[in-house]
Design a protein around this motif. Structure first.
Motif, PDB file in Angstrom:
ATOM      1  N   ILE A 170       0.724  -1.112   0.059  1.00  0.00           N
ATOM      2  CA  ILE A 170      -0.027   0.059  -0.170  1.00  0.00           C
ATOM      3  C   ILE A 170       0.926   1.143  -0.056  1.00  0.00           C
ATOM      4  N   SER A 171       0.232   2.491  -0.415  1.00  0.00           N
ATOM      5  CA  SER A 171       0.869   3.562  -0.512  1.00  0.00           C
ATOM      6  C   SER A 171       0.310   4.715  -0.486  1.00  0.00           C
ATOM      7  N   LEU A 172       0.906   5.669   0.211  1.00  0.00           N
ATOM      8  CA  LEU A 172       0.056   7.036   0.363  1.00  0.00           C
ATOM      9  C   LEU A 172       1.028   8.125  -0.468  1.00  0.00           C
ATOM     10  N   PHE A 173       0.499   8.853  -1.166  1.00  0.00           N
ATOM     11  CA  PHE A 173       1.004   9.909  -2.281  1.00  0.00           C
ATOM     12  C   PHE A 173       0.535  11.211  -1.487  1.00  0.00           C
ATOM     13  N   ILE A 174       1.439  12.160  -1.400  1.00  0.00           N
ATOM     14  CA  ILE A 174       1.262  13.619  -1.150  1.00  0.00           C
ATOM     15  C   ILE A 174       1.528  14.307  -2.171  1.00  0.00           C
ATOM     16  N   ARG A 175       0.663  15.151  -2.845  1.00  0.00           N
ATOM     17  CA  ARG A 175       0.971  16.037  -3.980  1.00  0.00           C
ATOM     18  C   ARG A 175       1.134  17.583  -3.253  1.00  0.00           C
ATOM     19  N   ASP A 176       1.854  18.164  -3.699  1.00  0.00           N
ATOM     20  CA  ASP A 176       2.152  19.468  -3.392  1.00  0.00           C
ATOM     21  C   ASP A 176       2.493  19.735  -2.003  1.00  0.00           C
ATOM     22  N   SER A 177       3.557  18.895  -1.439  1.00  0.00           N
ATOM     23  CA  SER A 177       3.670  18.800  -0.294  1.00  0.00           C
ATOM     24  C   SER A 177       4.111  20.358   0.529  1.00  0.00           C
ATOM     25  N   GLN A 178       3.334  20.379   1.680  1.00  0.00           N
ATOM     26  CA  GLN A 178       3.455  21.767   2.658  1.00  0.00           C
ATOM     27  C   GLN A 178       4.330  21.414   4.031  1.00  0.00           C
ATOM     28  N   PRO A 179       4.874  22.464   4.158  1.00  0.00           N
ATOM     29  CA  PRO A 179       5.484  22.250   5.739  1.00  0.00           C
ATOM     30  C   PRO A 179       4.601  21.621   6.629  1.00  0.00           C
ATOM     31  N   SER A 180       3.182  22.033   6.722  1.00  0.00           N
ATOM     32  CA  SER A 180       2.372  21.623   7.827  1.00  0.00           C
ATOM     33  C   SER A 180       1.961  19.974   7.695  1.00  0.00           C
ATOM     34  N   ASP A 181       2.723  19.486   6.379  1.00  0.00           N
ATOM     35  CA  ASP A 181       2.475  17.751   6.441  1.00  0.00           C
ATOM     36  C   ASP A 181       3.722  17.107   7.006  1.00  0.00           C
ATOM     37  N   SER A 182       4.403  17.948   7.605  1.00  0.00           N
ATOM     38  CA  SER A 182       5.647  17.440   8.462  1.00  0.00           C
ATOM     39  C   SER A 182       4.996  16.647   9.521  1.00  0.00           C
ATOM     40  N   ALA A 183       5.355  15.423   9.669  1.00  0.00           N
ATOM     41  CA  ALA A 183       4.916  14.445  10.634  1.00  0.00           C
ATOM     42  C   ALA A 183       5.057  12.836  10.703  1.00  0.00           C
ATOM     43  N   THR A 184       4.842  12.474  11.251  1.00  0.00           N
ATOM     44  CA  THR A 184       4.980  10.766  11.261  1.00  0.00           C
ATOM     45  C   THR A 184       3.631  10.037  10.701  1.00  0.00           C
ATOM     46  N   TYR A 185       3.814   9.242   9.417  1.00  0.00           N
ATOM     47  CA  TYR A 185       2.566   8.711   9.054  1.00  0.00           C
ATOM     48  C   TYR A 185       2.745   7.285   9.224  1.00  0.00           C
ATOM     49  N   LEU A 186       1.581   6.741   9.892  1.00  0.00           N
ATOM     50  CA  LEU A 186       1.608   5.321  10.368  1.00  0.00           C
ATOM     51  C   LEU A 186       0.541   4.727   9.118  1.00  0.00           C
ATOM     52  N   CYS A 187       0.938   3.677   8.732  1.00  0.00           N
ATOM     53  CA  CYS A 187       0.020   2.598   7.866  1.00  0.00           C
ATOM     54  C   CYS A 187      -0.572   1.715   9.020  1.00  0.00           C
ATOM     55  N   ALA A 188      -1.800   1.437   8.558  1.00  0.00           N
ATOM     56  CA  ALA A 188      -2.565   0.408   9.727  1.00  0.00           C
ATOM     57  C   ALA A 188      -3.483  -0.366   8.937  1.00  0.00           C
ATOM     58  N   MET A 189      -3.578  -1.876   9.289  1.00  0.00           N
ATOM     59  CA  MET A 189      -4.357  -2.907   8.456  1.00  0.00           C
ATOM     60  C   MET A 189      -5.215  -3.712   9.527  1.00  0.00           C
ATOM     61  N   ALA A 190      -6.334  -4.068   9.137  1.00  0.00           N
ATOM     62  CA  ALA A 190      -7.276  -4.759   9.678  1.00  0.00           C
ATOM     63  C   ALA A 190      -8.089  -5.863   9.012  1.00  0.00           C
ATOM     64  N   ARG A 191      -8.416  -6.891   9.793  1.00  0.00           N
ATOM     65  CA  ARG A 191      -8.994  -7.982   8.854  1.00  0.00           C
ATOM     66  C   ARG A 191     -10.486  -7.860   8.860  1.00  0.00           C
ATOM     67  N   ASN A 192     -11.045  -7.037   9.587  1.00  0.00           N
ATOM     68  CA  ASN A 192     -12.598  -6.871   9.739  1.00  0.00           C
ATOM     69  C   ASN A 192     -12.672  -5.224  10.018  1.00  0.00           C
ATOM     70  N   THR A 193     -13.994  -4.984  10.076  1.00  0.00           N
ATOM     71  CA  THR A 193     -14.405  -3.566  10.348  1.00  0.00           C
ATOM     72  C   THR A 193     -14.134  -2.867  11.603  1.00  0.00           C
ATOM     73  N   ASN A 194     -13.398  -3.789  12.379  1.00  0.00           N
ATOM     74  CA  ASN A 194     -13.087  -3.268  13.714  1.00  0.00           C
ATOM     75  C   ASN A 194     -11.800  -2.514  13.740  1.00  0.00           C
TER      76      ASN A 194
END
Lengths: 112, 112
Positions: free
Chosen positions: B72-96
């Motif tokens: 999986i990927s996350l793309f950020i276009r026209d990145s801004q200084p306010s996008d500076s952060a830690t990005y976590l991916c997460a996955m689940a088997r069901n809707t919980n």
């Protein structure tokens, strides 16, 4: 809405002492989660409640950890006795039906 | 081996750049895929949520899921200084979504 409220924000305690972390979920949310975040292990689910009932505590590391949710607006995570390896950020989160989980700002615990 | 592996970073880009954040996973039972943004000393906040394979766009953010490759990927276009952060991916088997398995996070800095 004030969001998920956690206290204390920071706690420094000595090894062997009891630590109690507190959480007030968002009003109307029926699920509550406790997570732990460390550099080594990332973000881990410790326990979650649904309608105040503990559903899955398989992430609780050992018997020194316990969690309660006496009513819909309050939960505690207790560590007794605390150890240096328990040092971490502990997050409480809540949600209604659906997929969006709302995290609190965390309780930063240091055990020396 | 962890169920979810995330590019460790850190990542530093100039303002306006396109950013690509990536995770791989090993458990084919994962059906729900999420990206969280975590600012320094704050709790994670849900950014994007997708079900199964495909793309989902929300403003400058695009989430992409390839279940055949378990990627999986996350793309950020026209990145801004306010996008500076830690990005976590997460996955689940069901809707919980509260029972998600999280990646360790990629720290992004966008320089003005």
């Amino acid at each position: 809405d004030a969001g998920v409220i956690q206290s204390p924000r920071h706690e420094v305690t000595e090894m062997g002492q009891e630590v109690t972390l507190r959480c007030k979920p968002i009003s109307g949310h029926n699920s509550l989660f406790w997570y732990r975040q460390t550099m080594m292990r990332g973000l881990e689910l410790l326990i979650y409640f649904n309608n105040n009932v503990p559903i899955d505590d398989s992430g609780m590391p050992e018997d020194r950890f316990s969690a309660k949710m006496p009513n819909a607006s309050f939960s505690t995570l207790k560590i007794q006795p605390s150890e240096p390896r328990d040092s971490a950020v502990y997050f409480c989160a809540s949600k209604q039906a659906g997929n969006t989980i709302y995290f609190g700002e965390g309780s930063w615990l240091t055990v020396v | 081996q962890k169920e979810v592996e995330q590019d460790p970073g850190p990542l530093s880009v100039p303002e306006g750049a396109i950013v690509s954040l990536n995770c791989t996973y090993s458990n084919s039972a994962f059906q729900y895929f999420m990206w969280y943004r975590q600012y320094s000393r704050k709790g994670p906040e849900l950014l994007m949520y997708t079900y199964s394979s495909g793309n989902k766009e929300d403003g400058r953010f695009t989430a992409q899921v390839d279940k055949s490759s378990k990627y999986i990927s996350l793309f950020i276009r026209d990145s801004q200084p306010s996008d500076s952060a830690t990005y976590l991916c997460a996955m689940a088997r069901n809707t919980n979504a509260g029972k998600s398995t999280f990646g360790d996070g990629t720290t992004l800095t966008v320089k003005p």
